[in-house]
Motif scaffolding. Structure first.
Motif, PDB file in Angstrom:
ATOM      1  N   ASN A  69       0.855  66.757  79.631  1.00 22.10           N
ATOM      2  CA  ASN A  69       1.987  67.485  79.049  1.00 22.10           C
ATOM      3  C   ASN A  69       2.150  68.882  79.643  1.00 22.10           C
ATOM      4  OD1 ASN A  69       4.236  67.303  77.377  1.00 22.10           O
ATOM      5  ND2 ASN A  69       3.214  68.330  75.668  1.00 22.10           N
ATOM      6  N   LYS A  70       1.817  69.011  80.938  1.00 26.72           N
ATOM      7  CA  LYS A  70       1.981  70.282  81.651  1.00 26.72           C
ATOM      8  C   LYS A  70       3.138  70.154  82.640  1.00 26.72           C
ATOM      9  CE  LYS A  70      -2.932  71.484  81.346  1.00 26.72           C
ATOM     10  NZ  LYS A  70      -4.163  71.780  82.125  1.00 26.72           N
ATOM     11  N   HIS A  71       3.957  71.210  82.697  1.00 27.53           N
ATOM     12  CA  HIS A  71       5.153  71.168  83.534  1.00 27.53           C
ATOM     13  C   HIS A  71       5.416  72.544  84.132  1.00 27.53           C
ATOM     14  CE1 HIS A  71       5.977  67.612  80.972  1.00 27.53           C
ATOM     15  NE2 HIS A  71       5.655  68.437  79.982  1.00 27.53           N
ATOM     16  N   THR A  72       6.213  72.559  85.201  1.00 24.78           N
ATOM     17  CA  THR A  72       6.804  73.799  85.692  1.00 24.78           C
ATOM     18  C   THR A  72       8.161  73.460  86.291  1.00 24.78           C
ATOM     19  OG1 THR A  72       6.376  75.848  86.902  1.00 24.78           O
ATOM     20  CG2 THR A  72       5.919  73.809  88.081  1.00 24.78           C
ATOM     21  N   ILE A  73       8.960  74.471  86.591  1.00 24.50           N
ATOM     22  CA  ILE A  73      10.312  74.250  87.109  1.00 24.50           C
ATOM     23  C   ILE A  73      10.542  75.116  88.338  1.00 24.50           C
ATOM     24  CG2 ILE A  73      12.786  74.405  86.617  1.00 24.50           C
ATOM     25  CD1 ILE A  73      12.185  73.952  83.704  1.00 24.50           C
ATOM     26  N   PHE A  74      11.092  74.501  89.388  1.00 27.83           N
ATOM     27  CA  PHE A  74      11.547  75.229  90.571  1.00 27.83           C
ATOM     28  C   PHE A  74      13.072  75.180  90.579  1.00 27.83           C
ATOM     29  CE2 PHE A  74       7.417  73.557  92.551  1.00 27.83           C
ATOM     30  CZ  PHE A  74       6.709  74.700  92.187  1.00 27.83           C
ATOM     31  N   TYR A  75      13.687  76.329  90.821  1.00 27.36           N
ATOM     32  CA  TYR A  75      15.150  76.414  90.826  1.00 27.36           C
ATOM     33  C   TYR A  75      15.673  76.503  92.263  1.00 27.36           C
ATOM     34  CZ  TYR A  75      15.010  76.972  85.777  1.00 27.36           C
ATOM     35  OH  TYR A  75      14.804  76.754  84.424  1.00 27.36           O
ATOM     36  N   THR A  79      11.328  79.016  97.264  1.00 26.59           N
ATOM     37  CA  THR A  79      10.503  78.529  98.386  1.00 26.59           C
ATOM     38  C   THR A  79      10.025  77.104  98.175  1.00 26.59           C
ATOM     39  OG1 THR A  79       9.761  80.783  98.847  1.00 26.59           O
ATOM     40  CG2 THR A  79       8.453  78.984  99.769  1.00 26.59           C
ATOM     41  N   PHE A  80       9.375  76.834  97.043  1.00 24.94           N
ATOM     42  CA  PHE A  80       8.829  75.494  96.820  1.00 24.94           C
ATOM     43  C   PHE A  80       9.937  74.468  96.601  1.00 24.94           C
ATOM     44  CE2 PHE A  80       4.790  77.733  95.403  1.00 24.94           C
ATOM     45  CZ  PHE A  80       4.101  77.386  96.551  1.00 24.94           C
ATOM     46  N   TYR A  81      11.026  74.874  95.967  1.00 27.36           N
ATOM     47  CA  TYR A  81      12.171  73.981  95.801  1.00 27.36           C
ATOM     48  C   TYR A  81      12.671  73.515  97.173  1.00 27.36           C
ATOM     49  CZ  TYR A  81      16.992  72.528  94.640  1.00 27.36           C
ATOM     50  OH  TYR A  81      18.168  71.833  94.523  1.00 27.36           O
ATOM     51  N   ASN A  82      12.904  74.466  98.066  1.00 30.36           N
ATOM     52  CA  ASN A  82      13.410  74.124  99.399  1.00 30.36           C
ATOM     53  C   ASN A  82      12.437  73.243 100.166  1.00 30.36           C
ATOM     54  OD1 ASN A  82      15.741  75.606  98.988  1.00 30.36           O
ATOM     55  ND2 ASN A  82      14.953  77.451  99.989  1.00 30.36           N
ATOM     56  N   LEU A  83      11.148  73.550 100.054  1.00 29.63           N
ATOM     57  CA  LEU A  83      10.130  72.789 100.784  1.00 29.63           C
ATOM     58  C   LEU A  83      10.077  71.342 100.301  1.00 29.63           C
ATOM     59  CD1 LEU A  83       7.742  72.627 102.753  1.00 29.63           C
ATOM     60  CD2 LEU A  83       6.268  73.461 100.904  1.00 29.63           C
ATOM     61  N   ILE A  84      10.008  71.162  98.987  1.00 31.65           N
ATOM     62  CA  ILE A  84       9.894  69.806  98.432  1.00 31.65           C
ATOM     63  C   ILE A  84      11.169  69.009  98.677  1.00 31.65           C
ATOM     64  CG2 ILE A  84       9.623  68.469  96.309  1.00 31.65           C
ATOM     65  CD1 ILE A  84       7.840  70.747  95.258  1.00 31.65           C
ATOM     66  N   PHE A  85      12.329  69.622  98.440  1.00 27.27           N
ATOM     67  CA  PHE A  85      13.579  68.883  98.610  1.00 27.27           C
ATOM     68  C   PHE A  85      13.801  68.481 100.063  1.00 27.27           C
ATOM     69  CE2 PHE A  85      18.413  68.756  98.447  1.00 27.27           C
ATOM     70  CZ  PHE A  85      18.443  67.510  97.850  1.00 27.27           C
ATOM     71  N   LYS A 193       0.932  73.909  90.246  1.00 28.09           N
ATOM     72  CA  LYS A 193      -0.224  74.205  89.389  1.00 28.09           C
ATOM     73  C   LYS A 193      -0.468  75.698  89.205  1.00 28.09           C
ATOM     74  CE  LYS A 193      -2.641  69.831  89.875  1.00 28.09           C
ATOM     75  NZ  LYS A 193      -3.884  69.118  90.283  1.00 28.09           N
ATOM     76  N   GLN A 194      -0.056  76.506  90.177  1.00 28.07           N
ATOM     77  CA  GLN A 194      -0.246  77.953  90.065  1.00 28.07           C
ATOM     78  C   GLN A 194       1.042  78.654  89.650  1.00 28.07           C
ATOM     79  OE1 GLN A 194      -3.361  79.056  90.330  1.00 28.07           O
ATOM     80  NE2 GLN A 194      -3.956  76.948  90.800  1.00 28.07           N
ATOM     81  N   TRP A 195       2.043  77.874  89.236  1.00 26.48           N
ATOM     82  CA  TRP A 195       3.331  78.451  88.883  1.00 26.48           C
ATOM     83  C   TRP A 195       3.449  78.619  87.371  1.00 26.48           C
ATOM     84  CZ3 TRP A 195       5.439  80.576  92.839  1.00 26.48           C
ATOM     85  CH2 TRP A 195       6.755  81.016  92.817  1.00 26.48           C
TER      86      TRP A 195
END
Length: 425
Positions: A69-75, A79-85, A193-195
């Motif tokens: 039940n752990k989450h985070t959000i990239f908008y 940086t991480f949004y662009n990398l993953i997408f 995990k560090q976000w």
């Protein structure tokens, strides 16, 4: 012999003259024929830059599920949004199988499985998603609009799973072939995990466990003039007449089309009720037609994302949401700014609304602000009478005019069940 040369020279001169006359009458250097039909327009001003449809189609957020039940959000644009997408765009999805959402435990998927959830607000036609992701054509699947893609791992399985959720309630498509391993997904999940940690509220919206930092921005602006839009939107501006309303707005009309400019809000509304249907219509062709229309009539005054592709009995609506950095700019009744809206009839634009404001290159002042998270945010939400109607919560910018130009103030935007968006005070 001399007479033959004179005759040949005379014929050459006459021919050259006729050709030159043709180009002067029907063509302009570097443009198409100006003998256009009444439903076409001439681009007269180089106002905002043009844009490709592919650059306007991307998720409004990326939710990283880390199990337990752990989450985070990239908008968007982070940086991480662009990398993953960008990595997901390089992967292929094929062999789609239709499933019922009743057979999928979404709560368990959200709380226990490592995964990446991409959300697309009101949905994007599959045929447009194919332009930005490697989705193999499928006759049944292509007719859908997708509002969520969920890529996740299952314990002790080496292959990742990929679900595509239709805007038609209860319908889900699973990619039988997804060019992703469980290790690929895990690597992307590890970025979160560090976000900032978020908690899920009934699966509808997410609350950060701590305050989040968002930049407040102020910048200089310019304003497209009424004359620029007038020349851009009318085939023959010389035959239009000008009407001034008591509220200070201006209306230009040629008895068919009309352009209304609200000077106080720097907002324009154009209608063409006599627009002739161009042929068969579909959601994807309407979006492409809308993008072309904006390219030709004002251009793009900032960063935008395709937000809404709606269908009506006679018209389709297309809405482009403006962004500054990672967050959307709100369009409010008090200050119309953050969206472009177009209505289309069979691929032809019949209405067009947009702000006339654009940001000038130059000085921008920024300072960090904190949006409340954790218990403070939960307390604010509990004080809202509308808490039971909340379906989404996200950071956004509230625009306002200043002496310098425009200020974008970070706020929490609250979306309700009826589709309205309010600001959490």
């Amino acid at each position: 012999m001399k007479e033959k040369l004179k005759t040949a020279l005379l014929v050459l001169l006459v021919t050259s003259s006729l050709i030159q006359s043709y180009f002067l009458m029907y063509r302009l250097p570097g443009s198409d024929s100006i003998a256009k039909s009444a439903t076409n327009y001439i681009k007269t001003d180089d106002m905002g830059p043009e844009e490709r449809a592919e650059n306007l189609i991307y998720p409004d957020r990326m939710i990283i599920h880390m199990g337990g039940n752990k989450h985070t959000i990239f908008y968007p644009h982070s940086t991480f949004y662009n990398l993953i997408f960008s990595r997901l765009q390089a992967r292929s999805f094929d062999s789609f199988q239709r499933r019922s959402i009743q057979n999928i435990d979404i709560n368990e998927l959200r709380s226990q499985n490592d995964g990446i959830e991409l959300t697309f607000a009101s949905g994007v036609p599959v045929t447009l998603l194919e332009r930005v992701m490697q989705i193999q054509p499928d006759a049944l699947f292509q007719a859908e609009q997708i509002n969520r893609i969920w890529i996740y791992n299952v314990k002790n399985e080496s292959k990742a799973h990929a679900l595509f959720f239709s805007t038609e309630g209860g319908v889900v498509y699973e990619a039988g072939k997804a060019d992703l391993t469980a290790q690929d997904v895990q690597q992307h999940v590890d970025f979160g995990k560090q976000w900032t940690a978020y908690t899920s509220t009934k699966g509808s919206y997410y609350i950060p466990e701590v305050d989040i930092d968002v930049m407040e921005v102020e910048f200089e602006i310019g304003v497209y003039t009424t004359e620029q839009m007038h020349r851009s939107l009318f085939f023959d501006p010389s035959i239009t007449r000008n009407i001034r309303e008591k509220d200070g707005s201006e209306i230009y009309t040629d008895s068919k089309r009309s352009l209304q400019v609200r000077q106080e809000q720097k907002w324009m509304s154009y209608t063409d009720p006599a627009a002739l249907p161009a042929g068969e219509s579909s959601a994807d062709t309407d979006v492409l037609a809308a993008v072309d229309f904006v390219n030709q009539h004002g251009g793009w005054n900032g960063e935008y994302r395709l937000s809404v592709v709606g269908s009506g009995e006679e018209e389709n609506g297309v809405v482009f949401q403006q962004y500054y950095g990672a967050y959307p700019v709100l369009d409010t009744p008090q200050f119309k700014y953050g969206v472009m809206t177009l209505n289309l009839q069979q691929g032809t634009v019949s209405a067009y609304q947009r702000s006339l404001i654009y940001s000038k290159p130059g000085s921008v002042s920024k300072k960090m602000k904190k949006l409340p998270g954790g218990d403070d945010l939960k307390a604010k939400l509990k004080n809202e009478e509308i808490i039971s109607a909340i379906v989404d919560l996200y950071p956004a910018y509230q625009p306002s005019l200043t002496k310098k130009g425009m200020q974008l103030t970070p706020v929490w935007a609250v979306k309700l069940q009826n589709g309205t968006v309010t600001v959490l005070e």
